[in-house]
Design a protein around this motif. Structure first.
Motif, PDB file in Angstrom:
ATOM      1  N   PHE A   1     -12.921  -3.558  20.974  1.00 14.30           N
ATOM      2  CA  PHE A   1     -11.866  -4.506  21.365  1.00 14.30           C
ATOM      3  C   PHE A   1     -12.161  -5.879  20.759  1.00 14.30           C
ATOM      4  O   PHE A   1     -13.317  -6.322  20.747  1.00 14.30           O
ATOM      5  CB  PHE A   1     -11.823  -4.670  22.897  1.00 14.30           C
ATOM      6  CG  PHE A   1     -11.358  -3.441  23.649  1.00 14.30           C
ATOM      7  CD1 PHE A   1     -10.843  -2.335  22.992  1.00 14.30           C
ATOM      8  CD2 PHE A   1     -11.438  -3.412  25.034  1.00 14.30           C
ATOM      9  CE1 PHE A   1     -10.411  -1.222  23.702  1.00 14.30           C
ATOM     10  CE2 PHE A   1     -11.001  -2.298  25.760  1.00 14.30           C
ATOM     11  CZ  PHE A   1     -10.491  -1.198  25.091  1.00 14.30           C
TER      12      PHE A   1
ATOM     13  N   ILE B   1      -1.565  -5.587  23.916  1.00 16.28           N
ATOM     14  CA  ILE B   1      -1.537  -5.903  22.485  1.00 16.28           C
ATOM     15  C   ILE B   1      -1.715  -7.417  22.384  1.00 16.28           C
ATOM     16  O   ILE B   1      -0.985  -8.173  23.038  1.00 16.28           O
ATOM     17  CB  ILE B   1      -0.196  -5.500  21.849  1.00 16.28           C
ATOM     18  CG1 ILE B   1      -0.003  -3.979  21.947  1.00 16.28           C
ATOM     19  CG2 ILE B   1      -0.128  -5.956  20.391  1.00 16.28           C
ATOM     20  CD1 ILE B   1       1.416  -3.521  21.621  1.00 16.28           C
ATOM     21  N   ALA B   2      -2.694  -7.838  21.601  1.00 22.03           N
ATOM     22  CA  ALA B   2      -2.955  -9.282  21.459  1.00 22.03           C
ATOM     23  C   ALA B   2      -2.576  -9.748  20.068  1.00 22.03           C
ATOM     24  O   ALA B   2      -2.858  -9.073  19.077  1.00 22.03           O
ATOM     25  CB  ALA B   2      -4.434  -9.558  21.713  1.00 22.03           C
TER      26      ALA B   2
ATOM     27  N   ARG C   1     -10.810   1.236  15.432  1.00 25.67           N
ATOM     28  CA  ARG C   1      -9.641   0.345  15.463  1.00 25.67           C
ATOM     29  C   ARG C   1      -8.326   1.068  15.140  1.00 25.67           C
ATOM     30  O   ARG C   1      -7.313   0.815  15.769  1.00 25.67           O
ATOM     31  CB  ARG C   1      -9.804  -0.808  14.461  1.00 25.67           C
ATOM     32  CG  ARG C   1     -10.968  -1.740  14.699  1.00 25.67           C
ATOM     33  CD  ARG C   1     -10.782  -2.703  15.825  1.00 25.67           C
ATOM     34  NE  ARG C   1      -9.517  -3.408  15.802  1.00 25.67           N
ATOM     35  CZ  ARG C   1      -9.055  -4.118  16.832  1.00 25.67           C
ATOM     36  NH1 ARG C   1      -9.765  -4.196  17.955  1.00 25.67           N
ATOM     37  NH2 ARG C   1      -7.901  -4.731  16.767  1.00 25.67           N
TER      38      ARG C   1
ATOM     39  N   LEU D   1       0.626 -12.088  24.151  1.00 21.94           N
ATOM     40  CA  LEU D   1       0.194 -10.798  24.692  1.00 21.94           C
ATOM     41  C   LEU D   1       1.375  -9.921  25.076  1.00 21.94           C
ATOM     42  O   LEU D   1       2.443 -10.410  25.445  1.00 21.94           O
ATOM     43  CB  LEU D   1      -0.659 -11.024  25.946  1.00 21.94           C
ATOM     44  CG  LEU D   1      -2.050 -11.618  25.728  1.00 21.94           C
ATOM     45  CD1 LEU D   1      -2.594 -12.172  27.037  1.00 21.94           C
ATOM     46  CD2 LEU D   1      -3.004 -10.587  25.153  1.00 21.94           C
TER      47      LEU D   1
ATOM     48  N   ARG E   1      -5.024   1.318  17.562  1.00 23.71           N
ATOM     49  CA  ARG E   1      -3.665   0.921  17.192  1.00 23.71           C
ATOM     50  C   ARG E   1      -2.690   2.071  17.451  1.00 23.71           C
ATOM     51  O   ARG E   1      -1.569   1.858  17.896  1.00 23.71           O
ATOM     52  CB  ARG E   1      -3.596   0.502  15.709  1.00 23.71           C
ATOM     53  CG  ARG E   1      -4.329  -0.783  15.412  1.00 23.71           C
ATOM     54  CD  ARG E   1      -3.748  -1.952  16.173  1.00 23.71           C
ATOM     55  NE  ARG E   1      -2.781  -2.733  15.392  1.00 23.71           N
ATOM     56  CZ  ARG E   1      -2.102  -3.758  15.885  1.00 23.71           C
ATOM     57  NH1 ARG E   1      -2.268  -4.122  17.145  1.00 23.71           N
ATOM     58  NH2 ARG E   1      -1.246  -4.420  15.133  1.00 23.71           N
TER      59      ARG E   1
ATOM     60  N   TYR F   1      -6.443  -9.202  31.452  1.00 22.63           N
ATOM     61  CA  TYR F   1      -6.569  -8.710  30.073  1.00 22.63           C
ATOM     62  C   TYR F   1      -7.908  -8.991  29.403  1.00 22.63           C
ATOM     63  O   TYR F   1      -8.287  -8.317  28.467  1.00 22.63           O
ATOM     64  CB  TYR F   1      -5.433  -9.268  29.205  1.00 22.63           C
ATOM     65  CG  TYR F   1      -5.525 -10.763  28.974  1.00 22.63           C
ATOM     66  CD1 TYR F   1      -6.307 -11.281  27.957  1.00 22.63           C
ATOM     67  CD2 TYR F   1      -4.840 -11.662  29.795  1.00 22.63           C
ATOM     68  CE1 TYR F   1      -6.413 -12.648  27.759  1.00 22.63           C
ATOM     69  CE2 TYR F   1      -4.933 -13.018  29.601  1.00 22.63           C
ATOM     70  CZ  TYR F   1      -5.720 -13.514  28.585  1.00 22.63           C
ATOM     71  OH  TYR F   1      -5.832 -14.861  28.406  1.00 22.63           O
TER      72      TYR F   1
ATOM     73  N   GLN G   1      -2.017   2.196  21.162  1.00 19.03           N
ATOM     74  CA  GLN G   1      -1.092   1.112  21.539  1.00 19.03           C
ATOM     75  C   GLN G   1       0.335   1.475  21.137  1.00 19.03           C
ATOM     76  O   GLN G   1       1.278   1.248  21.894  1.00 19.03           O
ATOM     77  CB  GLN G   1      -1.481  -0.191  20.834  1.00 19.03           C
ATOM     78  CG  GLN G   1      -2.771  -0.805  21.324  1.00 19.03           C
ATOM     79  CD  GLN G   1      -3.106  -2.075  20.563  1.00 19.03           C
ATOM     80  OE1 GLN G   1      -2.720  -2.246  19.397  1.00 19.03           O
ATOM     81  NE2 GLN G   1      -3.848  -2.974  21.190  1.00 19.03           N
TER      82      GLN G   1
ATOM     83  N   GLU H   1      -7.726  -3.970  24.720  1.00 14.47           N
ATOM     84  CA  GLU H   1      -6.656  -3.535  23.815  1.00 14.47           C
ATOM     85  C   GLU H   1      -6.159  -2.120  24.106  1.00 14.47           C
ATOM     86  O   GLU H   1      -5.221  -1.673  23.461  1.00 14.47           O
ATOM     87  CB  GLU H   1      -7.112  -3.654  22.359  1.00 14.47           C
ATOM     88  CG  GLU H   1      -7.247  -5.095  21.898  1.00 14.47           C
ATOM     89  CD  GLU H   1      -7.621  -5.178  20.444  1.00 14.47           C
ATOM     90  OE1 GLU H   1      -6.737  -5.399  19.612  1.00 14.47           O
ATOM     91  OE2 GLU H   1      -8.828  -5.015  20.129  1.00 14.47           O
ATOM     92  N   SER H   2      -6.766  -1.441  25.060  1.00 13.48           N
ATOM     93  CA  SER H   2      -6.194  -0.143  25.440  1.00 13.48           C
ATOM     94  C   SER H   2      -5.002  -0.354  26.373  1.00 13.48           C
ATOM     95  O   SER H   2      -4.195   0.549  26.558  1.00 13.48           O
ATOM     96  CB  SER H   2      -7.250   0.743  26.097  1.00 13.48           C
ATOM     97  OG  SER H   2      -7.700   0.177  27.312  1.00 13.48           O
TER      98      SER H   2
END
Ligand SMILES: [Zn+2]
Length: 424
Positions: free
Chosen positions: A321, A270-271, A11, A289, A15, A252, A18, A266-267
């Motif tokens: 994810f 961004i949620a 994770r 999103l 991040r 997504y 992102q 999530e690659s």
């Protein structure tokens, strides 16, 4: 997996990835020479002038949310494409339009780079459902303004599968074409998968003999409503997978073999989940999103209008994810308030679909004075079924809803997004 390295990233690394993508995108949007007028103006209003002004995730969470209405207004005052464009118009190669199921449609442009990104995102969806180069993937819809299945079609090609178009055919012809080609996978709305089954049955055809082993569904929450999924899987003799995407955002959300809700890619996105009333982070609420691969026409902190609930704990599939439990629970603006009780049409569908004899249904909403009332029409030969459906509503959502039987084949069928809620 489509990209096991990304899909299983720890994770913290995710991040960081992102953050890097976000920084690069912001620099491009705020670039002095070109830059994106819509974003520049919006962020200037919030006191942001340079990408460096956003230094942490806390700063990111303070960026203004983007509302669909802003984009609609922007296109109305700058027709036909609005100002959410980072490059001169000649850089764009595709235009699509939202369905307009909730308000004014919006046109959306893509560059070659962002179109390639769309296709890559569909790679995650199709591989998540277990499709490979050996599959023959059928897209039974008319290739119109709706972006989703165009991108899906290209996505099938990108994973090496055989992409089979199904435009310009009626349902019976499509079934015959599927049989002839030896289609192994079907990509369509849940409603249309059910409709094709109905047409097959009427022709004395057993759809399970067609050899479809996987179905992938988007456009409606159906594939994550258990009785809808069960009906599709039994009818086709296949496994049904849910997928979520939006014209404004990208493809997504997707399911894995564990089917423990929708993974958010999530690659590439961004949620966030917020309480729609206060805007504060929540574990259940509205999905917000940000896409990271569509520099030419981005959507940043975009309010999806979809209600979701975050799933807890890691997924059995090994992906890191995050997951949305039971997929999209419903559109916030579709929520009905009946005698003080909040009801999503998907909750009504979850009950109606359990009754096998009901082929199609419709939710009529009308007002009595200040109050919203709901009547559910079901196609049923046996009119006594209405009592059983009413009883199920009473037991499960605590509401006494009037249920009326109508003759078979009298309610509309839908190829794309079903419109089963009718306001009188
Ligand atoms: Zn999973």
């Amino acid at each position: 997996m489509f990209d096991a390295g990304l899909e299983t990233l720890p994770r913290e690394r995710l991040r960081e990835l992102q953050w890097r993508k976000l920084g690069a995108m912001m620099a491009g949007l705020l670039g002095t020479e070109s830059g994106n007028r819509f974003v520049k103006l919006k962020w200037a209003g919030a006191g942001l002038g340079a990408a460096d002004d956003v230094r942490s995730w806390e700063d990111f969470a303070r960026l203004p949310l983007t509302h669909k209405a802003e984009l609609v207004d922007d296109q109305a005052s700058h027709p036909p494409f609005g100002t959410n464009l980072t490059f001169p118009l000649e850089r764009y190669v595709r235009v699509h339009q939202t369905s307009g199921t909730s308000g004014q449609p919006i046109r959306w442009l893509d560059t070659q780079e962002s179109w390639d990104w769309w296709i890559r995102c569909w790679g995650f969806v199709l591989r998540g459902a277990g499709l490979t180069a050996a599959d023959r993937v059928f897209f039974p819809f008319s290739f119109g303004l709706f972006i989703g299945f165009w991108a899906g079609f290209e996505g099938a090609r990108a994973i090496g599968a055989l992409a089979v178009p199904g435009g310009g055919q009626d349902s019976a012809t499509r079934l015959a074409w599927m049989d002839r080609i030896g289609v192994t996978a079907l990509v369509c709305t849940p409603s249309y998968a059910l409709h094709l089954l109905e047409v097959a049955r009427e022709r004395g055809l057993d759809a399970r003999k067609l050899g479809v082993r996987t179905t992938v569904h988007a456009g409606e929450p159906g594939a994550n409503i258990p009785p809808v999924r069960a009906r599709i899987e039994e009818g086709w003799g296949a496994r049904a997978f849910d997928h979520a995407g939006m014209t404004e955002m990208g493809a997504y959300g997707y399911e894995c073999a564990a089917q423990g809700g929708l993974h958010v890619n999530e690659s590439e996105f961004i949620a966030e989940v917020i309480d729609p009333a206060t805007g504060r982070p929540a574990s259940e609420g509205e999905l917000v999103l940000t896409n990271l691969g569509r520099l030419g026409s981005p959507a940043i902190r975009y309010r999806s209008g979809d209600r979701v609930r975050l799933a807890e704990g890691p997924c059995a599939c090994g992906r890191t994810f995050l997951r949305l439990e039971n997929g999209i629970l419903g559109r916030l603006d579709d929520m009905l308030i009946v005698r003080g009780v909040n009801v999503f049409p998907s909750a009504i569908e979850a009950i109606v679909r359990r009754f096998r004899a009901v082929e199609e249904f419709q939710i009529e909403v009308f007002r009595t004075g200040e109050l919203e009332e709901v009547r559910v029409l079901i196609e049923a030969v046996d009119a006594t079924l209405t009592g059983a459906v009413e009883e199920a509503f009473r037991a499960e959502i605590g509401l006494r809803l009037e249920v009326c039987a109508v003759a078979p084949h009298t309610l509309p069928r839908h190829e794309l997004k079903a419109r089963r809620v009718v306001r009188k």
